[in-house]
Write a protein that holds these residues in place. Sequence first.
Motif, PDB file in Angstrom:
ATOM      1  N   LYS A  81       0.826  -1.207   0.000  1.00  0.00           N
ATOM      2  CA  LYS A  81       0.000   0.000   0.000  1.00  0.00           C
ATOM      3  C   LYS A  81       0.866   1.266   0.000  1.00  0.00           C
ATOM      4  N   SER A  85       1.134   4.055  -3.040  1.00  0.00           N
ATOM      5  CA  SER A  85       0.580   5.377  -2.736  1.00  0.00           C
ATOM      6  C   SER A  85       1.621   6.463  -2.525  1.00  0.00           C
ATOM      7  N   LYS A  91       2.509   3.331 -10.759  1.00  0.00           N
ATOM      8  CA  LYS A  91       2.178   1.949 -10.456  1.00  0.00           C
ATOM      9  C   LYS A  91       3.216   1.023 -11.084  1.00  0.00           C
ATOM     10  N   GLU A 124      -5.216  -3.710  -6.817  1.00  0.00           N
ATOM     11  CA  GLU A 124      -4.944  -2.445  -7.502  1.00  0.00           C
ATOM     12  C   GLU A 124      -4.754  -2.619  -9.007  1.00  0.00           C
TER      13      GLU A 124
END
Length: 266
Positions: A81, A85, A91, A124
Amino acid sequence: MNKKPIILVTNDDGIIAPGIRALVHYMNLLGDVYVVAPNKPQSGVGHAITMNTVLFCDSVKIDNGHQKEWECSGTPVDCVKLAISEILPRKPDICVSGINHGSNSSINIMYSGTISAVIEASIEGISSVGFSLSDFDWNADFEPSKKYVCQIVKKILYNPIPEKIITLNVNIPKLGKKQIKGIKICRQAESKWIESFDKRYNPSGKTYYWLVGDFLNLDKKEDTDEWALKNGYVSIVPIQLDMTNYTILNFLKSWNFVVLFVLCLF
């Protein structure tokens, strides 16, 4: 691909574990590597996340590689996470976890921080794969796994899995290079742990417990991960997030809840 793929590496044995150091070395051959991993062992934490305390994530230099690394005070899922983030420039193209010290086949995926990390990445929409070696020894030989780890990651990078929310659970037998027979695509074996608690007392008389148990494979068919590992193959099991039992779903739809409610009144 014109640019190197971004590869996120994590694990649950801790950032200095030999398994993740081997995995980082292999991934440096394939892309631009970012490592975000726990600062201490987190085996068996499953999909736990940190909610009631603060998280620390510090830049570190573990070896002489080109990768960028951070150690996190939280769980493997916390690491993923935070990486997505706060740390990575975008990504990642893939998230890889491991190489775990010890198998994560069959029922063990329910408890594994290694596999939960890549499941989080798949939530994700990131292609992901967890690697485990069937050897709990801290000084396990990870070299025989190199060929298969690199092959599988290359396949995912250049032949993306069509389903978005999916991850692969890969287990490697404790064998030498020449002894591993190849790769088997498998299903998860039906299994369980026969567990108990070893009850003890500390010097002041206070009771404490150690969890102990024996693994029981209930599935003797030849299409499972347990069979593959026992017979010298690397096992690959695709994992999905949807845990709905569709067979039972149709059965439950046949229940008449109005009648059941009336019966509860008497």
